[in-house]
Design a protein around this motif. Structure first.
Motif, PDB file in Angstrom:
ATOM      1  N   VAL A  25       0.808  -1.220   0.000  1.00  0.00           N
ATOM      2  CA  VAL A  25       0.000   0.000   0.000  1.00  0.00           C
ATOM      3  C   VAL A  25       0.848   1.280   0.000  1.00  0.00           C
ATOM      4  CG1 VAL A  25      -1.741   1.288   1.314  1.00  0.00           C
ATOM      5  CG2 VAL A  25      -1.939  -1.185   1.081  1.00  0.00           C
ATOM      6  N   LYS A  26       1.998   1.264   0.644  1.00  0.00           N
ATOM      7  CA  LYS A  26       2.802   2.494   0.748  1.00  0.00           C
ATOM      8  C   LYS A  26       3.152   3.093  -0.606  1.00  0.00           C
ATOM      9  CE  LYS A  26       6.479   4.755   3.250  1.00  0.00           C
ATOM     10  NZ  LYS A  26       6.303   5.904   2.421  1.00  0.00           N
ATOM     11  N   PRO A  27       3.572   2.308  -1.608  1.00  0.00           N
ATOM     12  CA  PRO A  27       3.864   2.927  -2.912  1.00  0.00           C
ATOM     13  C   PRO A  27       2.653   3.639  -3.524  1.00  0.00           C
ATOM     14  CG  PRO A  27       4.714   0.681  -2.844  1.00  0.00           C
ATOM     15  CD  PRO A  27       3.896   0.883  -1.602  1.00  0.00           C
ATOM     16  N   ILE A  28       1.478   3.083  -3.302  1.00  0.00           N
ATOM     17  CA  ILE A  28       0.251   3.707  -3.814  1.00  0.00           C
ATOM     18  C   ILE A  28      -0.015   5.003  -3.054  1.00  0.00           C
ATOM     19  CG2 ILE A  28      -2.242   3.390  -4.109  1.00  0.00           C
ATOM     20  CD1 ILE A  28      -1.556   0.300  -4.226  1.00  0.00           C
ATOM     21  N   GLN A  29       0.147   4.968  -1.739  1.00  0.00           N
ATOM     22  CA  GLN A  29      -0.056   6.177  -0.938  1.00  0.00           C
ATOM     23  C   GLN A  29       0.957   7.255  -1.314  1.00  0.00           C
ATOM     24  OE1 GLN A  29       0.239   4.280   2.923  1.00  0.00           O
ATOM     25  NE2 GLN A  29      -1.978   4.428   3.227  1.00  0.00           N
ATOM     26  N   ASP A  30       2.179   6.846  -1.640  1.00  0.00           N
ATOM     27  CA  ASP A  30       3.198   7.810  -2.065  1.00  0.00           C
ATOM     28  C   ASP A  30       2.803   8.479  -3.384  1.00  0.00           C
ATOM     29  OD1 ASP A  30       4.659   7.188   0.197  1.00  0.00           O
ATOM     30  OD2 ASP A  30       6.113   5.914  -0.857  1.00  0.00           O
ATOM     31  N   LYS A  31       2.228   7.692  -4.318  1.00  0.00           N
ATOM     32  CA  LYS A  31       1.761   8.263  -5.589  1.00  0.00           C
ATOM     33  C   LYS A  31       0.648   9.279  -5.335  1.00  0.00           C
ATOM     34  CE  LYS A  31       0.555   5.445  -8.838  1.00  0.00           C
ATOM     35  NZ  LYS A  31       0.144   4.283  -9.655  1.00  0.00           N
ATOM     36  N   VAL A  32      -0.262   8.950  -4.437  1.00  0.00           N
ATOM     37  CA  VAL A  32      -1.365   9.859  -4.118  1.00  0.00           C
ATOM     38  C   VAL A  32      -0.810  11.142  -3.494  1.00  0.00           C
ATOM     39  CG1 VAL A  32      -3.409  10.187  -2.656  1.00  0.00           C
ATOM     40  CG2 VAL A  32      -3.098   8.037  -3.909  1.00  0.00           C
ATOM     41  N   ALA A  33       0.122  11.009  -2.570  1.00  0.00           N
ATOM     42  CA  ALA A  33       0.717  12.181  -1.913  1.00  0.00           C
ATOM     43  C   ALA A  33       1.423  13.070  -2.935  1.00  0.00           C
ATOM     44  CB  ALA A  33       1.691  11.748  -0.823  1.00  0.00           C
ATOM     45  N   ALA A  34       2.138  12.457  -3.882  1.00  0.00           N
ATOM     46  CA  ALA A  34       2.831  13.238  -4.915  1.00  0.00           C
ATOM     47  C   ALA A  34       1.816  13.976  -5.793  1.00  0.00           C
ATOM     48  CB  ALA A  34       3.714  12.326  -5.757  1.00  0.00           C
ATOM     49  N   ALA A  35       0.710  13.318  -6.130  1.00  0.00           N
ATOM     50  CA  ALA A  35      -0.327  13.964  -6.944  1.00  0.00           C
ATOM     51  C   ALA A  35      -0.943  15.136  -6.182  1.00  0.00           C
ATOM     52  CB  ALA A  35      -1.402  12.954  -7.337  1.00  0.00           C
ATOM     53  N   ILE A  36      -1.173  14.964  -4.903  1.00  0.00           N
ATOM     54  CA  ILE A  36      -1.729  16.047  -4.075  1.00  0.00           C
ATOM     55  C   ILE A  36      -0.760  17.230  -4.048  1.00  0.00           C
ATOM     56  CG2 ILE A  36      -2.333  16.714  -1.706  1.00  0.00           C
ATOM     57  CD1 ILE A  36      -3.409  13.801  -1.378  1.00  0.00           C
ATOM     58  N   GLN A  37       0.521  16.939  -3.891  1.00  0.00           N
ATOM     59  CA  GLN A  37       1.520  18.017  -3.859  1.00  0.00           C
ATOM     60  C   GLN A  37       1.572  18.757  -5.199  1.00  0.00           C
ATOM     61  OE1 GLN A  37       5.178  16.190  -2.578  1.00  0.00           O
ATOM     62  NE2 GLN A  37       4.431  15.919  -0.486  1.00  0.00           N
ATOM     63  N   ARG A  38       1.481  18.028  -6.324  1.00  0.00           N
ATOM     64  CA  ARG A  38       1.486  18.678  -7.645  1.00  0.00           C
ATOM     65  C   ARG A  38       0.278  19.597  -7.787  1.00  0.00           C
ATOM     66  NH1 ARG A  38       3.262  13.564  -9.326  1.00  0.00           N
ATOM     67  NH2 ARG A  38       1.167  12.968  -9.973  1.00  0.00           N
ATOM     68  N   ILE A  39      -0.886  19.117  -7.383  1.00  0.00           N
ATOM     69  CA  ILE A  39      -2.105  19.934  -7.493  1.00  0.00           C
ATOM     70  C   ILE A  39      -1.995  21.159  -6.588  1.00  0.00           C
ATOM     71  CG2 ILE A  39      -4.575  19.972  -6.925  1.00  0.00           C
ATOM     72  CD1 ILE A  39      -4.611  17.037  -7.969  1.00  0.00           C
ATOM     73  N   ALA A  40      -1.492  20.974  -5.384  1.00  0.00           N
ATOM     74  CA  ALA A  40      -1.338  22.101  -4.456  1.00  0.00           C
ATOM     75  C   ALA A  40      -0.420  23.164  -5.052  1.00  0.00           C
ATOM     76  CB  ALA A  40      -0.802  21.610  -3.113  1.00  0.00           C
ATOM     77  N   LYS A  41       0.686  22.729  -5.633  1.00  0.00           N
ATOM     78  CA  LYS A  41       1.608  23.701  -6.250  1.00  0.00           C
ATOM     79  C   LYS A  41       0.984  24.358  -7.466  1.00  0.00           C
ATOM     80  CE  LYS A  41       5.825  21.542  -4.586  1.00  0.00           C
ATOM     81  NZ  LYS A  41       6.991  20.713  -4.907  1.00  0.00           N
ATOM     82  N   ASP A  42       0.342  23.554  -8.327  1.00  0.00           N
ATOM     83  CA  ASP A  42      -0.269  24.089  -9.544  1.00  0.00           C
ATOM     84  C   ASP A  42      -1.382  25.088  -9.237  1.00  0.00           C
ATOM     85  OD1 ASP A  42       1.427  22.450 -10.963  1.00  0.00           O
ATOM     86  OD2 ASP A  42      -0.125  21.000 -11.548  1.00  0.00           O
ATOM     87  N   GLN A  43      -2.123  24.862  -8.177  1.00  0.00           N
ATOM     88  CA  GLN A  43      -3.265  25.722  -7.844  1.00  0.00           C
ATOM     89  C   GLN A  43      -2.923  26.756  -6.775  1.00  0.00           C
ATOM     90  OE1 GLN A  43      -6.830  23.437  -7.141  1.00  0.00           O
ATOM     91  NE2 GLN A  43      -6.568  22.255  -9.030  1.00  0.00           N
ATOM     92  N   GLY A  44      -1.672  26.791  -6.360  1.00  0.00           N
ATOM     93  CA  GLY A  44      -1.243  27.787  -5.379  1.00  0.00           C
ATOM     94  C   GLY A  44      -1.881  27.608  -4.015  1.00  0.00           C
TER      95      GLY A  44
END
Length: 183
Positions: free
Chosen positions: A123-142
């Motif tokens: 599960v951890k690799p999947i959770q890491d992918k989700v966390a990375a996607a959240i960080q990208r969206i946070a940066k993209d949307q300020g």
């Protein structure tokens, strides 16, 4: 002297107002990681594997304790007929089997046991992918802060416009399914 004191108080008040205004200018959003994970086939597969392992290991634990119960019942029935040495031997066997069963249970289900290790591996690799996607969206949307609706944060009210869960699902390459939402 009184004027300087009032100017000092006014400066402090102005600083407080500016700080408070700046604090409210932060951009917040939230996600529901449980909802997001329901959209990821690898996660659902991992959960099925973990559930199957858990059931298998629990059956082994149950079988071990059932054997111990049979040994104990047999001992209870034979106890009157046994010598002191034989009684001790049977009692020791029961105690040892019980300790082994508890140790097996701890190895499989205990803190950082086999089930925990498997969960980390799957599960951890999947959770890491989700966390990375959240960080990208946070940066993209300020966004300044992204909270997880499913964690221990309590939402008394959450504006649905702040929910970025579907954006995360899309970022991961999946299609959001509104029927999986728990609202």
């Amino acid at each position: 002297m009184k004027i300087n004191r009032y100017i000092g108080y006014a400066g402090v008040v102005a600083l407080l107002v500016m700080t408070t205004t700046t604090a409210f200018a932060q951009r917040f959003a939230y996600v529901d990681t449980e909802y997001i994970l329901k959209h990821i086939p690898e996660y659902l597969s991992a959960q099925k594997q973990l559930d199957a392992l858990s059931v298998q290991w629990q059956e082994e634990v149950d079988n071990r304790f059932a054997e111990i119960e049979k040994l104990y019942q047999s001992y209870q029935e034979d106890q009157v007929l046994l010598s002191e040495a034989m009684r001790r031997k049977r009692e020791d066997e029961i105690v040892n089997r019980e300790q082994e069963a508890r140790e097996f249970q701890r190895q499989k289900f205990g803190f950082e046991g086999d089930l925990f290790q498997e969960r980390v591996k799957l599960v951890k690799p999947i959770q890491d992918k989700v966390a990375a996607a959240i960080q990208r969206i946070a940066k993209d949307q300020g966004l300044d802060i992204v909270l997880d609706k499913g964690s221990e944060v309590t939402f008394l009210y959450a504006n649905p416009n702040l929910d970025k869960s579907d954006a995360v699902i899309t970022q991961l390459g999946y299609k959001p399914d509104p029927s999986l939402a728990e609202n």
